[in-house]
Design a protein around this motif. Sequence first.
Motif: not given
Length: 523
Positions: A17-32, A58-65, A74-79
């Motif tokens: 869900q977060l990946q789809d939202l970011l793609r719609r807003n011109g952003m690509r991201a991944q965890l490492a 934060q790692f777990r929050a971004l991967a949770d959806g 996840a959106y709030k943590t990313f911002n």
Amino acid sequence: MSIRSEAMPYRGELSYQLQDLLRRNGMRAQLAVQGDRYLLIVQGHDSPMLEYPISEQQFRALADGGTNYANKNAYKTFNNIVGKDFDMPSSYVAARNVNGRVAMGLHGYRERYLGWTPRMQDGFHLRRMAGVAMVPEHADGRLRPGELKSGSYGYYYKGRQEAPAVQDPLKDLQNVFPPVVARPRPQEPAKPYNELVTSDVYFTNEKWQECLSSHGIVIDAEKKTLTIKSTATQQDFVYDLSDEELRKLTDNSLKSTPLQERLDVMNHVISGDFEGQITKEMLNSKEQIAISLKPEVEASMRQRTEQDEALVVSDPLNERQHVAPTLDPNQGYTDGQTVDESKGWYREGKHGREVEVGDIWVEKTPVQPKEGEKPKKDDEQKFTYKMSAVINGEVITHEISKKQYDKFLAVDDYQRQRMMSKIFKEVDMKSRPEMRERFNLGTFLGAGLYATREATMLGADIAHNIEHIKHPHGPAPEIHQEVHGTARIYVKPGVDSPQDIAARAFDAGLNAGSHNHGMGHGR
């Protein structure tokens, strides 16, 4: 390097869900993950690839959806992580509805090329003007359904904004007036000069420096400094040396630089602070130098020490007062503030308020003999056991058994906290509300009932199949069989003749009929 390069470290994916939202807003991201470090790697449509160190939470929050709460979190943590480098969407709803085909209240402009978009969808390419996303107006001046407000969505790079360095107002003053540092003096005896250098012929700079350093005089050739460590004061005094002074103090020959000339150079350098002088007799002894400061210098040093102590800012964590008799875990101590982050201390009851728990410890106290009783031997000594805890600054104590005391000493800190929660009625260790909201009891019970039903039906099918294998059967045929002589008739021996018996049997057969259906009486 591309954000999808195989040269990147081990990658972890954000929630779908977060990946789809970011793609719609011109952003690509991944965890490492690099060793024990967690990273968030992002690349906007107008930014270079950026790395942000993140925590495991934060790692777990971004991967949770999957749920509305998890998606928003996840959106709030990313911002919160990338907010200092990007202009962000105005709200979660605006970011989620980019390229949506449903009219959502306030409309604006539908952007086509910023992020991912369905094919054959009309839109406009956004450009920036004075830091704000702008688009051309429609010819009729009206907005179209499904379009969003200009500037309310999309991630726009505003340049790496480094946090301003915190200026220390005392930094420059410390360069001019270095802080006073008190250092203990060594207790071993010094090395006399006349024992290291028995003759001027055997003089070397190495032996000379060894003698000086053992007496508390250190010459650093690289830094060009002279340090005096007098036993008459607890502070070290460091002086800068000129090239000529350094050359004389490190000369390898007494012919070019005699010993007295070396002593004169050192005494001249330290003459502004010390009353006494360094002499050859001092260097020939086994005692460190004990030259005293001038009175005005000593008074100034005392004042600076008091000012430095006043400027020290104490750490509030170190100021925490402990009331437990010991802080050793092996002796029955644990800290209630080290509870797991998903747990918390609350008052007893369903909706009890959160409280603060500090020290938790257990004690064993021997039972004092009564008046007139003889003291008991060690093997006969009785003890009382108690557990104490600091709850909101108040020490509360409960009696416990020897078994509970021994168990408390044997288990880890988490189990000790659980024991305290069971013994003390004043507090209860529970999951925090934000963690409880993520656990849906109805869904859990529904899933359990569904699994039970499926298991029951599966068991019935297995039992039926086993019975079918043991006794195979198909559609059972109907069997019709003619039976004679089953009708019972009344006979009076010696009265009824054979003809009467035969007639009565015939009537009984007619009344029974075929398939056990009676035919009635024909009389």
